[in-house]
Design a protein around this motif. Sequence first.
Motif, PDB file in Angstrom:
ATOM      1  N   LEU A 191       0.833  -1.205   0.000  1.00 49.69           N
ATOM      2  CA  LEU A 191       0.000   0.000   0.000  1.00 49.69           C
ATOM      3  C   LEU A 191       0.863   1.249   0.000  1.00 49.69           C
ATOM      4  O   LEU A 191       0.577   2.194  -0.737  1.00 49.69           O
ATOM      5  N   SER A 192       1.897   1.262   0.806  1.00 48.91           N
ATOM      6  CA  SER A 192       2.791   2.421   0.846  1.00 48.91           C
ATOM      7  C   SER A 192       3.431   2.664  -0.512  1.00 48.91           C
ATOM      8  O   SER A 192       3.502   3.805  -0.981  1.00 48.91           O
ATOM      9  N   THR A 193       3.864   1.595  -1.147  1.00 49.23           N
ATOM     10  CA  THR A 193       4.478   1.716  -2.465  1.00 49.23           C
ATOM     11  C   THR A 193       3.464   2.201  -3.493  1.00 49.23           C
ATOM     12  O   THR A 193       3.771   3.067  -4.319  1.00 49.23           O
ATOM     13  N   ALA A 194       2.242   1.671  -3.421  1.00 53.36           N
ATOM     14  CA  ALA A 194       1.197   2.098  -4.367  1.00 53.36           C
ATOM     15  C   ALA A 194       0.848   3.572  -4.158  1.00 53.36           C
ATOM     16  O   ALA A 194       0.758   4.340  -5.125  1.00 53.36           O
ATOM     17  N   PHE A 195       0.654   3.989  -2.906  1.00 51.40           N
ATOM     18  CA  PHE A 195       0.305   5.390  -2.651  1.00 51.40           C
ATOM     19  C   PHE A 195       1.449   6.323  -3.034  1.00 51.40           C
ATOM     20  O   PHE A 195       1.211   7.417  -3.548  1.00 51.40           O
ATOM     21  N   ALA A 196       2.692   5.910  -2.804  1.00 52.43           N
ATOM     22  CA  ALA A 196       3.829   6.735  -3.211  1.00 52.43           C
ATOM     23  C   ALA A 196       3.853   6.885  -4.735  1.00 52.43           C
ATOM     24  O   ALA A 196       4.111   7.977  -5.255  1.00 52.43           O
ATOM     25  N   ALA A 197       3.564   5.796  -5.444  1.00 53.50           N
ATOM     26  CA  ALA A 197       3.538   5.862  -6.912  1.00 53.50           C
ATOM     27  C   ALA A 197       2.404   6.761  -7.390  1.00 53.50           C
ATOM     28  O   ALA A 197       2.561   7.523  -8.347  1.00 53.50           O
ATOM     29  N   LEU A 198       1.265   6.697  -6.717  1.00 51.79           N
ATOM     30  CA  LEU A 198       0.102   7.495  -7.111  1.00 51.79           C
ATOM     31  C   LEU A 198       0.234   8.973  -6.737  1.00 51.79           C
ATOM     32  O   LEU A 198      -0.560   9.799  -7.201  1.00 51.79           O
ATOM     33  N   ALA A 242       5.282  -0.823  -7.947  1.00 48.24           N
ATOM     34  CA  ALA A 242       4.088  -0.756  -7.108  1.00 48.24           C
ATOM     35  C   ALA A 242       3.026  -1.763  -7.548  1.00 48.24           C
ATOM     36  O   ALA A 242       1.975  -1.870  -6.914  1.00 48.24           O
ATOM     37  N   GLY A 243       3.286  -2.482  -8.623  1.00 50.17           N
ATOM     38  CA  GLY A 243       2.318  -3.466  -9.107  1.00 50.17           C
ATOM     39  C   GLY A 243       1.155  -2.853  -9.856  1.00 50.17           C
ATOM     40  O   GLY A 243       0.127  -3.495 -10.053  1.00 50.17           O
ATOM     41  N   ASP A 251       5.388  -3.097 -24.268  1.00 46.95           N
ATOM     42  CA  ASP A 251       3.970  -2.828 -24.064  1.00 46.95           C
ATOM     43  C   ASP A 251       3.720  -2.644 -22.574  1.00 46.95           C
ATOM     44  O   ASP A 251       4.139  -3.457 -21.750  1.00 46.95           O
ATOM     45  N   CYS A 252       3.033  -1.573 -22.235  1.00 45.39           N
ATOM     46  CA  CYS A 252       2.701  -1.273 -20.848  1.00 45.39           C
ATOM     47  C   CYS A 252       1.217  -1.524 -20.638  1.00 45.39           C
ATOM     48  O   CYS A 252       0.391  -1.081 -21.430  1.00 45.39           O
ATOM     49  N   THR A 253       0.882  -2.216 -19.569  1.00 44.76           N
ATOM     50  CA  THR A 253      -0.497  -2.595 -19.288  1.00 44.76           C
ATOM     51  C   THR A 253      -0.840  -2.229 -17.856  1.00 44.76           C
ATOM     52  O   THR A 253      -0.038  -2.443 -16.943  1.00 44.76           O
ATOM     53  N   LEU A 254      -2.035  -1.703 -17.664  1.00 45.32           N
ATOM     54  CA  LEU A 254      -2.537  -1.373 -16.337  1.00 45.32           C
ATOM     55  C   LEU A 254      -2.835  -2.655 -15.577  1.00 45.32           C
ATOM     56  O   LEU A 254      -3.434  -3.580 -16.118  1.00 45.32           O
ATOM     57  N   GLU A 255      -2.420  -2.719 -14.332  1.00 41.12           N
ATOM     58  CA  GLU A 255      -2.726  -3.842 -13.444  1.00 41.12           C
ATOM     59  C   GLU A 255      -3.627  -3.303 -12.340  1.00 41.12           C
ATOM     60  O   GLU A 255      -3.248  -2.392 -11.605  1.00 41.12           O
ATOM     61  N   THR A 256      -4.820  -3.844 -12.210  1.00 43.36           N
ATOM     62  CA  THR A 256      -5.800  -3.268 -11.285  1.00 43.36           C
ATOM     63  C   THR A 256      -5.732  -3.822  -9.866  1.00 43.36           C
ATOM     64  O   THR A 256      -6.306  -3.239  -8.967  1.00 43.36           O
ATOM     65  N   ALA A 257      -5.031  -4.922  -9.641  1.00 43.26           N
ATOM     66  CA  ALA A 257      -5.015  -5.529  -8.309  1.00 43.26           C
ATOM     67  C   ALA A 257      -4.514  -4.556  -7.243  1.00 43.26           C
ATOM     68  O   ALA A 257      -5.123  -4.431  -6.177  1.00 43.26           O
ATOM     69  N   SER A 258      -3.422  -3.854  -7.515  1.00 40.51           N
ATOM     70  CA  SER A 258      -2.897  -2.896  -6.523  1.00 40.51           C
ATOM     71  C   SER A 258      -3.834  -1.712  -6.344  1.00 40.51           C
ATOM     72  O   SER A 258      -3.995  -1.204  -5.237  1.00 40.51           O
ATOM     73  N   LEU A 259      -4.465  -1.272  -7.425  1.00 43.03           N
ATOM     74  CA  LEU A 259      -5.457  -0.192  -7.309  1.00 43.03           C
ATOM     75  C   LEU A 259      -6.645  -0.651  -6.483  1.00 43.03           C
ATOM     76  O   LEU A 259      -7.161   0.101  -5.644  1.00 43.03           O
ATOM     77  N   ASP A 260      -7.089  -1.882  -6.713  1.00 46.51           N
ATOM     78  CA  ASP A 260      -8.212  -2.425  -5.943  1.00 46.51           C
ATOM     79  C   ASP A 260      -7.871  -2.502  -4.464  1.00 46.51           C
ATOM     80  O   ASP A 260      -8.691  -2.196  -3.603  1.00 46.51           O
ATOM     81  N   GLU A 261      -6.641  -2.908  -4.172  1.00 51.32           N
ATOM     82  CA  GLU A 261      -6.181  -3.006  -2.790  1.00 51.32           C
ATOM     83  C   GLU A 261      -6.168  -1.626  -2.125  1.00 51.32           C
ATOM     84  O   GLU A 261      -6.624  -1.468  -0.995  1.00 51.32           O
ATOM     85  N   ALA A 262      -5.664  -0.620  -2.838  1.00 46.21           N
ATOM     86  CA  ALA A 262      -5.638   0.748  -2.301  1.00 46.21           C
ATOM     87  C   ALA A 262      -7.054   1.277  -2.122  1.00 46.21           C
ATOM     88  O   ALA A 262      -7.369   1.897  -1.097  1.00 46.21           O
ATOM     89  N   ALA A 263      -7.924   1.021  -3.086  1.00 44.56           N
ATOM     90  CA  ALA A 263      -9.311   1.476  -2.986  1.00 44.56           C
ATOM     91  C   ALA A 263     -10.027   0.811  -1.814  1.00 44.56           C
ATOM     92  O   ALA A 263     -10.806   1.455  -1.105  1.00 44.56           O
ATOM     93  N   ALA A 264      -9.762  -0.470  -1.596  1.00 41.66           N
ATOM     94  CA  ALA A 264     -10.378  -1.181  -0.466  1.00 41.66           C
ATOM     95  C   ALA A 264      -9.909  -0.585   0.863  1.00 41.66           C
ATOM     96  O   ALA A 264     -10.711  -0.418   1.791  1.00 41.66           O
ATOM     97  N   TRP A 265      -8.627  -0.251   0.957  1.00 40.92           N
ATOM     98  CA  TRP A 265      -8.106   0.352   2.184  1.00 40.92           C
ATOM     99  C   TRP A 265      -8.770   1.709   2.421  1.00 40.92           C
ATOM    100  O   TRP A 265      -9.192   2.024   3.535  1.00 40.92           O
ATOM    101  N   ILE A 266      -8.878   2.514   1.364  1.00 43.05           N
ATOM    102  CA  ILE A 266      -9.518   3.829   1.491  1.00 43.05           C
ATOM    103  C   ILE A 266     -10.975   3.666   1.910  1.00 43.05           C
ATOM    104  O   ILE A 266     -11.459   4.381   2.797  1.00 43.05           O
TER     105      ILE A 266
END
Length: 122
Positions: A7-14, A57-58, A70-85
Amino acid sequence: MNNRDRLSTAFAALADPTRRDILTRLRNGSLTVSDLAGHYSISRPAVSQHLAVLEKAGLVTRDRRAQWNDCTLETASLDEAAAWIEQQRAEWIEKFDLLDEHLRSRREHDHAPHDPNEGEQQ
């Protein structure tokens, strides 16, 4: 890496607006690094650095196809951050509801007629 670190890595990336914009662009499908770089006034290596942060950050995966990445969006980390929020939001709503209930009770008590004999000893 444990959940809190992810989560910390995802929020730092965001936290960076360019990285958030990259994720927005990837919502519609995969893009190459060159495609992405064309949208920014920064160098291609700088875009690659942003992608590396998102990848760590995944939030993005990069797949090599011939000479292209090719760059592709991965939603698992976003879903995890959204669930925490959402969990935090639900807990705060519950606390505010309890506070509102308490304040309403206090106002009703303060505005209720008082018995002048209340509290007298007999």
